[in-house]
Design an enzyme around this catalytic site. Structure first.
Site, PDB file in Angstrom:
ATOM      1  N   GLY A 189       0.820  -1.210   0.000  1.00  0.00           N
ATOM      2  CA  GLY A 189       0.000   0.000   0.000  1.00  0.00           C
ATOM      3  C   GLY A 189       0.850   1.254   0.000  1.00  0.00           C
ATOM      4  N   ASP A 190       0.181   2.396  -0.239  1.00  0.00           N
ATOM      5  CA  ASP A 190       0.818   3.723  -0.202  1.00  0.00           C
ATOM      6  C   ASP A 190       1.922   3.885  -1.239  1.00  0.00           C
ATOM      7  OD1 ASP A 190      -0.835   4.296   1.955  1.00  0.00           O
ATOM      8  OD2 ASP A 190       0.630   3.584   3.406  1.00  0.00           O
ATOM      9  N   GLU A 191       1.805   3.209  -2.355  1.00  0.00           N
ATOM     10  CA  GLU A 191       2.848   3.263  -3.383  1.00  0.00           C
ATOM     11  C   GLU A 191       2.816   4.581  -4.162  1.00  0.00           C
ATOM     12  OE1 GLU A 191       0.531   0.892  -3.142  1.00  0.00           O
ATOM     13  OE2 GLU A 191       1.506  -1.053  -2.882  1.00  0.00           O
TER      14      GLU A 191
ATOM     15  N   LYS B 298      -0.543   5.384  -5.637  1.00  0.00           N
ATOM     16  CA  LYS B 298      -1.634   5.103  -6.586  1.00  0.00           C
ATOM     17  C   LYS B 298      -2.474   6.348  -6.856  1.00  0.00           C
ATOM     18  CE  LYS B 298      -3.152   2.020  -3.710  1.00  0.00           C
ATOM     19  NZ  LYS B 298      -2.071   2.002  -2.704  1.00  0.00           N
TER      20      LYS B 298
ATOM     21  N   ASN C 267      -9.985   2.657   4.920  1.00  0.00           N
ATOM     22  CA  ASN C 267      -8.607   2.326   5.316  1.00  0.00           C
ATOM     23  C   ASN C 267      -7.611   2.903   4.306  1.00  0.00           C
ATOM     24  OD1 ASN C 267      -9.593   0.518   3.398  1.00  0.00           O
ATOM     25  ND2 ASN C 267      -8.604  -1.286   4.252  1.00  0.00           N
TER      26      ASN C 267
ATOM     27  N   GLY D 251      -5.853   5.660   1.866  1.00  0.00           N
ATOM     28  CA  GLY D 251      -5.602   7.101   1.901  1.00  0.00           C
ATOM     29  C   GLY D 251      -4.816   7.438   0.652  1.00  0.00           C
ATOM     30  N   HIS D 252      -5.452   8.091  -0.290  1.00  0.00           N
ATOM     31  CA  HIS D 252      -4.811   8.378  -1.577  1.00  0.00           C
ATOM     32  C   HIS D 252      -4.579   9.880  -1.708  1.00  0.00           C
ATOM     33  CE1 HIS D 252      -6.625   4.398  -3.286  1.00  0.00           C
ATOM     34  NE2 HIS D 252      -5.813   4.209  -2.267  1.00  0.00           N
TER      35      HIS D 252
ATOM     36  N   THR E 203      -6.209  -0.184  10.542  1.00  0.00           N
ATOM     37  CA  THR E 203      -6.447   1.266  10.529  1.00  0.00           C
ATOM     38  C   THR E 203      -7.607   1.636  11.453  1.00  0.00           C
ATOM     39  OG1 THR E 203      -7.941   1.002   8.665  1.00  0.00           O
ATOM     40  CG2 THR E 203      -5.638   1.473   8.143  1.00  0.00           C
TER      41      THR E 203
ATOM     42  N   GLN F  96      -5.087  -0.241  -1.345  1.00  0.00           N
ATOM     43  CA  GLN F  96      -4.062  -1.054  -0.657  1.00  0.00           C
ATOM     44  C   GLN F  96      -3.031  -1.560  -1.662  1.00  0.00           C
ATOM     45  OE1 GLN F  96      -7.653  -1.870   0.395  1.00  0.00           O
ATOM     46  NE2 GLN F  96      -7.168  -0.130   1.657  1.00  0.00           N
TER      47      GLN F  96
ATOM     48  N   ARG G  17       0.389   7.176  11.122  1.00  0.00           N
ATOM     49  CA  ARG G  17       1.440   6.334  11.736  1.00  0.00           C
ATOM     50  C   ARG G  17       2.715   6.390  10.902  1.00  0.00           C
ATOM     51  NH1 ARG G  17      -1.479   0.592  12.207  1.00  0.00           N
ATOM     52  NH2 ARG G  17      -2.370   1.318  10.249  1.00  0.00           N
TER      53      ARG G  17
ATOM     54  N   ASP H 162      13.127  10.346  -6.392  1.00  0.00           N
ATOM     55  CA  ASP H 162      13.754  11.539  -5.804  1.00  0.00           C
ATOM     56  C   ASP H 162      14.173  11.295  -4.356  1.00  0.00           C
ATOM     57  OD1 ASP H 162      10.792  11.451  -5.726  1.00  0.00           O
ATOM     58  OD2 ASP H 162      11.036  13.096  -4.285  1.00  0.00           O
TER      59      ASP H 162
ATOM     60  N   VAL I  90       9.151  11.650  -9.558  1.00  0.00           N
ATOM     61  CA  VAL I  90      10.283  12.422  -9.030  1.00  0.00           C
ATOM     62  C   VAL I  90       9.837  13.484  -8.025  1.00  0.00           C
ATOM     63  CG1 VAL I  90      11.837  12.014 -10.989  1.00  0.00           C
ATOM     64  CG2 VAL I  90      10.211  13.922 -11.096  1.00  0.00           C
ATOM     65  N   GLY I  91       8.622  13.336  -7.524  1.00  0.00           N
ATOM     66  CA  GLY I  91       8.106  14.279  -6.525  1.00  0.00           C
ATOM     67  C   GLY I  91       6.616  14.047  -6.363  1.00  0.00           C
TER      68      GLY I  91
HETATM   69  P1  GDP Z   1      -1.525   5.624  -2.227  1.00  0.00           P
HETATM   70  O1  GDP Z   1      -2.213   5.080  -1.033  1.00  0.00           O
HETATM   71  O2  GDP Z   1      -0.894   4.551  -3.060  1.00  0.00           O
HETATM   72  O3  GDP Z   1      -2.399   6.521  -3.067  1.00  0.00           O
HETATM   73  O4  GDP Z   1      -0.320   6.499  -1.694  1.00  0.00           O
HETATM   74  P2  GDP Z   1      -0.373   7.614  -0.505  1.00  0.00           P
HETATM   75  O5  GDP Z   1      -0.985   8.844  -1.054  1.00  0.00           O
HETATM   76  O6  GDP Z   1      -0.959   7.031   0.732  1.00  0.00           O
HETATM   77  O7  GDP Z   1       1.186   7.762  -0.210  1.00  0.00           O
HETATM   78  C1  GDP Z   1       2.070   8.147  -1.184  1.00  0.00           C
HETATM   79  C2  GDP Z   1       2.787   9.396  -0.723  1.00  0.00           C
HETATM   80  O8  GDP Z   1       3.877   9.635  -1.593  1.00  0.00           O
HETATM   81  C3  GDP Z   1       1.929  10.646  -0.795  1.00  0.00           C
HETATM   82  O9  GDP Z   1       2.308  11.500   0.244  1.00  0.00           O
HETATM   83  C4  GDP Z   1       2.280  11.247  -2.144  1.00  0.00           C
HETATM   84  O10 GDP Z   1       2.063  12.643  -2.190  1.00  0.00           O
HETATM   85  C5  GDP Z   1       3.752  10.908  -2.223  1.00  0.00           C
HETATM   86  N1  GDP Z   1       4.310  10.714  -3.578  1.00  0.00           N
HETATM   87  C6  GDP Z   1       3.775  10.077  -4.639  1.00  0.00           C
HETATM   88  N2  GDP Z   1       4.676   9.988  -5.644  1.00  0.00           N
HETATM   89  C7  GDP Z   1       5.805  10.576  -5.190  1.00  0.00           C
HETATM   90  C8  GDP Z   1       7.115  10.769  -5.756  1.00  0.00           C
HETATM   91  O11 GDP Z   1       7.430  10.366  -6.883  1.00  0.00           O
HETATM   92  N3  GDP Z   1       8.029  11.409  -4.968  1.00  0.00           N
HETATM   93  C9  GDP Z   1       7.741  11.873  -3.714  1.00  0.00           C
HETATM   94  N4  GDP Z   1       8.681  12.482  -3.016  1.00  0.00           N
HETATM   95  N5  GDP Z   1       6.511  11.703  -3.172  1.00  0.00           N
HETATM   96  C10 GDP Z   1       5.577  11.049  -3.888  1.00  0.00           C
HETATM   97  P1  IMO Z   2      -3.802   2.565   0.534  1.00  0.00           P
HETATM   98  O1  IMO Z   2      -4.978   2.375  -0.410  1.00  0.00           O
HETATM   99  C1  IMO Z   2      -1.180   0.949   3.623  1.00  0.00           C
HETATM  100  C2  IMO Z   2      -2.902  -2.058   6.320  1.00  0.00           C
HETATM  101  C3  IMO Z   2      -3.034  -1.634   7.764  1.00  0.00           C
HETATM  102  C4  IMO Z   2      -2.862  -2.985   8.443  1.00  0.00           C
HETATM  103  C5  IMO Z   2      -3.587  -3.933   7.504  1.00  0.00           C
HETATM  104  C6  IMO Z   2      -5.017  -4.243   7.901  1.00  0.00           C
HETATM  105  O2  IMO Z   2      -3.673   3.938   1.052  1.00  0.00           O
HETATM  106  O3  IMO Z   2      -2.563   2.023  -0.085  1.00  0.00           O
HETATM  107  P2  IMO Z   2      -7.278  -2.839   7.824  1.00  0.00           P
HETATM  108  O4  IMO Z   2      -7.654  -1.534   8.453  1.00  0.00           O
HETATM  109  O5  IMO Z   2      -7.401  -2.844   6.329  1.00  0.00           O
HETATM  110  O6  IMO Z   2      -7.990  -4.004   8.442  1.00  0.00           O
HETATM  111  O7  IMO Z   2      -5.713  -3.031   8.182  1.00  0.00           O
HETATM  112  O8  IMO Z   2      -3.584  -3.295   6.232  1.00  0.00           O
HETATM  113  N1  IMO Z   2      -3.545  -1.142   5.330  1.00  0.00           N
HETATM  114  C7  IMO Z   2      -2.865  -0.275   4.567  1.00  0.00           C
HETATM  115  N2  IMO Z   2      -1.551   0.032   4.538  1.00  0.00           N
HETATM  116  N3  IMO Z   2      -2.031   1.531   2.746  1.00  0.00           N
HETATM  117  C8  IMO Z   2      -3.348   1.213   2.746  1.00  0.00           C
HETATM  118  O9  IMO Z   2      -4.206   1.669   1.815  1.00  0.00           O
HETATM  119  C9  IMO Z   2      -3.831   0.297   3.712  1.00  0.00           C
HETATM  120  N4  IMO Z   2      -5.038  -0.214   4.005  1.00  0.00           N
HETATM  121  C10 IMO Z   2      -4.850  -1.100   4.989  1.00  0.00           C
HETATM  122  O10 IMO Z   2      -2.026  -0.721   8.128  1.00  0.00           O
HETATM  123  O11 IMO Z   2      -1.507  -3.345   8.451  1.00  0.00           O
HETATM  124 MG    MG Z   3      -2.270   5.397   1.039  1.00  0.00          MG
END
Ligand code: GDP
Ligand code: IMO
Ligand code: MG
Length: 425
Positions: free
Chosen positions: A11-13, A15, A37, A39-40, A128, A224, A303, A333, A414-415
Site C-alpha cells: 500500500g501507499d505506493e 496510486k 482504510n 488514503g490516496h 487502521t 491497498q 502512523r 527523488d 520524481v516528486g
Molecule cells: P496511495 O495510497 O498509493 O495513493 O499512496 P499515498 O498517497 O498514501 O502515499 C504516497 C505518498 O507519496 C503521498 O504522500 C504522495 O504525495 C507521495 N508521492 C507520490 N509519488 C511521489 C514521488 O514520486 N516522490 C515523492 N517524493 N513523493 C511522492
Molecule cells: P492505501 O490504499 C497501507 C494495512 C493496515 C494494516 C492492515 C489491515 O492507502 O494504499 P485494515 O484496516 O485494512 O484491516 O488493516 O492493512 N492497510 C494499509 N496500509 N495503505 C493502505 O491503503 C492500507 N489499508 C490497509 O495498516 O496493516
Molecule cells: Mg495510502
C-alpha cells in the site's frame, strides 16, 4: 482504452497520484475494493487532497466516479469527502455513482475493530481501525449485513438494525465487556446519511457495462497493495479484501479481459504500515532517513511507515499475480543522497535460495534478503521532466529492477506533485 492501477507492495505506493495523472484521459474512475482504510494523496497545483473512499478522479470535474460493490462504504466519511471537495469548489452532483450492493461500515464495525485489536495485545494486526475487517466479515456472514440499498428503505432498515444491534451488544458484552452500542443513534445517523447519499445509489455494474459498450475510457483504481491481499498477501497481516488486481472482477463486475493495461505502482523502495513480516525492512538509520526524506507517515492514520530496500522478489510475485503490463515507479527523488542502494533479488530460507515469494507465513518469517548493491545518486530529481535527463545511475537502478521483475517501468515519479512524473515514451 481501459486501464487499471494497482499497488504492488504493502500500500501507499502512490496510486492516488498515478490515477490522478491518468484520469486526464478517463471518462470514469472506479474504486472497486477496500474502504476508508485507504488514503490516496493527490496534489494539484497548491491544493492537496487526501481521499479515502472517493476515487482519485474526483478532483477532475469532467470525470465520473464510481464506488463499486466491492467497496465497504463508511457513509459519514464519504459525506465528509463530498463536503471537503465542495469546499474546494468541486461538485460531485450528477457524477458520483455508488453501488446499491456496496456494504456499509457502521459504528459497531469500527468499535469491534478497536476492541478486537486491543484484546490481541502484541499479536494485533495493526489495522487502521476503520471497521474494515468486521464489515467484510458481516458481508461474508450475510445474515447481519447492511448495504447501501438499505439507505433507500429506512423503515426496513430500522427493523434490520434493531436485530443486528441486539446481536452485536450481546457479543461485545460477552467478549469484551464493552458498553452497549446505541442502536437509535446509529439509525438516526443512517437517516441523515440517506438524505445526502440516496440520489447517488444505483446499479453500478449496469452503469459500467453501458459505459464500456458506449466506448468510454475507464480507469480502475485499486486500494491497498497486493501484499495486503486477503488470499495472496502476508496473511494474517493483510486487509480483508482482494487488494491485488485479482479483486477487480468481484469488486465491480467487470472482467479483467476488458482492461487493456494493468499498471502496477511501486515505490523505488518499500514501506509497510502495521504489523507483519517485511524481509527488506531497514529498522535503522537508512530506514529513518527514507522515512524523513519520503515523508513516510500514513495518509489515513498518520502512523510512521516502516521503511526498507526495494524487494524485487515480492514485486516479481505481485506483478505476476496481477497480470501487470507496466510499472509506475514513484519516489526516485527520495533515494537521492543515500549512497549505495540495495535491491533484494532472492530470499535465503533455511539455507535454500529462492526467487519465488513464499506462500507459507513461517517461510516468509524466516526469509533473509539476498541483495544486489547498486551505485546511488546525489542529484535532485524533482525538476527533471524527461527520462533522458535522469542521471545514469537512476536509469541503471531502474534497469536492474526491470531485469529482475521482467516488466518495463513506464512512469517514473520524481516528486509528489501531479507534474512530477515522467512518462518514458
Ligand atoms: P496511495 O495510497 O498509493 O495513493 O499512496 P499515498 O498517497 O498514501 O502515499 C504516497 C505518498 O507519496 C503521498 O504522500 C504522495 O504525495 C507521495 N508521492 C507520490 N509519488 C511521489 C514521488 O514520486 N516522490 C515523492 N517524493 N513523493 C511522492
Ligand atoms: P492505501 O490504499 C497501507 C494495512 C493496515 C494494516 C492492515 C489491515 O492507502 O494504499 P485494515 O484496516 O485494512 O484491516 O488493516 O492493512 N492497510 C494499509 N496500509 N495503505 C493502505 O491503503 C492500507 N489499508 C490497509 O495498516 O496493516
Ligand atoms: Mg495510502
Amino acid at each position: 482504452m481501459n486501464n487499471c492501477v494497482v499497488g504492488l507492495q504493502w500500500g501507499d505506493e502512490g496510486k492516488g497520484k498515478v490515477v490522478d495523472i491518468l484520469a486526464e484521459n478517463a471518462d470514469v474512475v472506479v474504486r472497486y475494493g477496500g474502504g476508508a482504510n485507504a488514503g490516496h494523496t493527490v496534489i494539484t497545483g497548491d491544493t492537496k487532497f487526501a481521499l479515502h473512499l472517493m476515487p482519485s478522479g474526483a478532483v477532475r470535474e469532467k470525470t465520473n466516479c464510481v464506488i463499486a460493490n466491492g467497496v465497504v462504504v463508511d457513509p459519514g466519511t464519504l459525506i465528509d469527502e463530498i463536503n471537503g471537495l465542495a469546499d474546494k469548489n468541486i461538485s460531485m452532483e450528477g457524477r458520483l455513482f455508488i453501488s446499491e450492493n456496496a456494504h456499509m461500515v457502521l459504528d459497531y464495525h469500527k468499535q469491534e475493530d478497536q476492541l478486537r485489536e486491543a484484546s490481541l495485545g502484541k499479536n494485533k494486526i495493526g489495522t487502521t481501525a476503520r471497521g474494515i475487517g468486521p464489515c467484510y466479515a458481516d458481508k461474508t456472514g450475510r445474515s447481519y449485513a447492511i448495504r447501501m440499498a438499505d439507505l433507500l428503505d429506512l423503515d426496513a432498515l430500522k427493523e434490520k438494525l434493531a436485530k443486528i444491534v441486539a446481536y452485536k451488544n450481546k457479543l461485545f458484552g460477552a467478549l469484551y465487556d464493552a458498553e452497549p452500542v446505541d442502536g437509535d443513534a446509529i439509525y438516526a445517523k443512517c437517516c441523515r446519511h440517506s438524505e445526502v447519499l440516496a440520489k447517488f445509489i444505483t446499479n453500478t455494474t449496469q452503469y459500467l457495462h453501458e459505459s464500456i459498450d458506449a466506448g468510454k475510457n475507464l480507469l480502475f483504481e485499486g486500494a491497498q497493495g497486493a501484499l495486503l491481499d486477503l488470499d495472496h498477501g502476508t496473511f494474517p497481516f493483510v486487509t480483508s479484501s482482494n487488494a491485488s488486481a485479482l479483486g477487480l472482477g468481484p469488486g465491480c463486475g467487470v472482467p479483467a479481459q476488458k482492461v487493456d493495461r494493468f499498471i502496477g505502482v511501486v515505490k523505488a523502495y518499500t514501506t509497510r504500515v502495521g504489523a507483519g513480516p517485511f524481509p527488506a525492512e531497514q529498522d535503522n538509520e537508512i530506514g529513518n532517513t527514507i522515512r524523513v526524506k519520503g515523508n513516510e507517515f500514513g495518509t489515513t492514520t498518520g502512523r510512521p511507515r516502516r521503511c526498507g530496500w526495494f524487494d524485487a522478489v515480492a514485486v516479481s510475485f505481485t506483478a505476476r499475480l496481477g497480470g501487470i503490463n507496466e510499472i509506475a515507479m514513484m519516489h526516485l527523488d527520495t533515494l537521492a543522497g543515500l549512497g549505495e542502494l540495495k535491491v533484494c533479488k532472492a530470499y535465503q530460507i533455511n539455507s535454500k535460495e529462492t526467487t519465488f515469494f513464499p506462500g507459507s507465513a513461517a517461510d516468509l518469517e524466516a526469509a533473509e534478503c539476498v541483495y544486489d548493491t547498486l551505485p546511488g545518486w546525489d542529484e535532485d530529481l524533482t525538476a527533471v521532466t524527461t527520462y533522458d535527463a535522469l542521471p545514469d545511475n537512476v536509469k541503471n537502478y531502474i534497469a536492474a529492477i526491470e531485469k529482475i521483475v521482467g516488466i518495463p517501468v513506464s512512469i517514473v515519479g520524481v516528486g509528489p506533485k501531479r507534474g512530477q512524473a515522467i512518462f518514458r515514451d
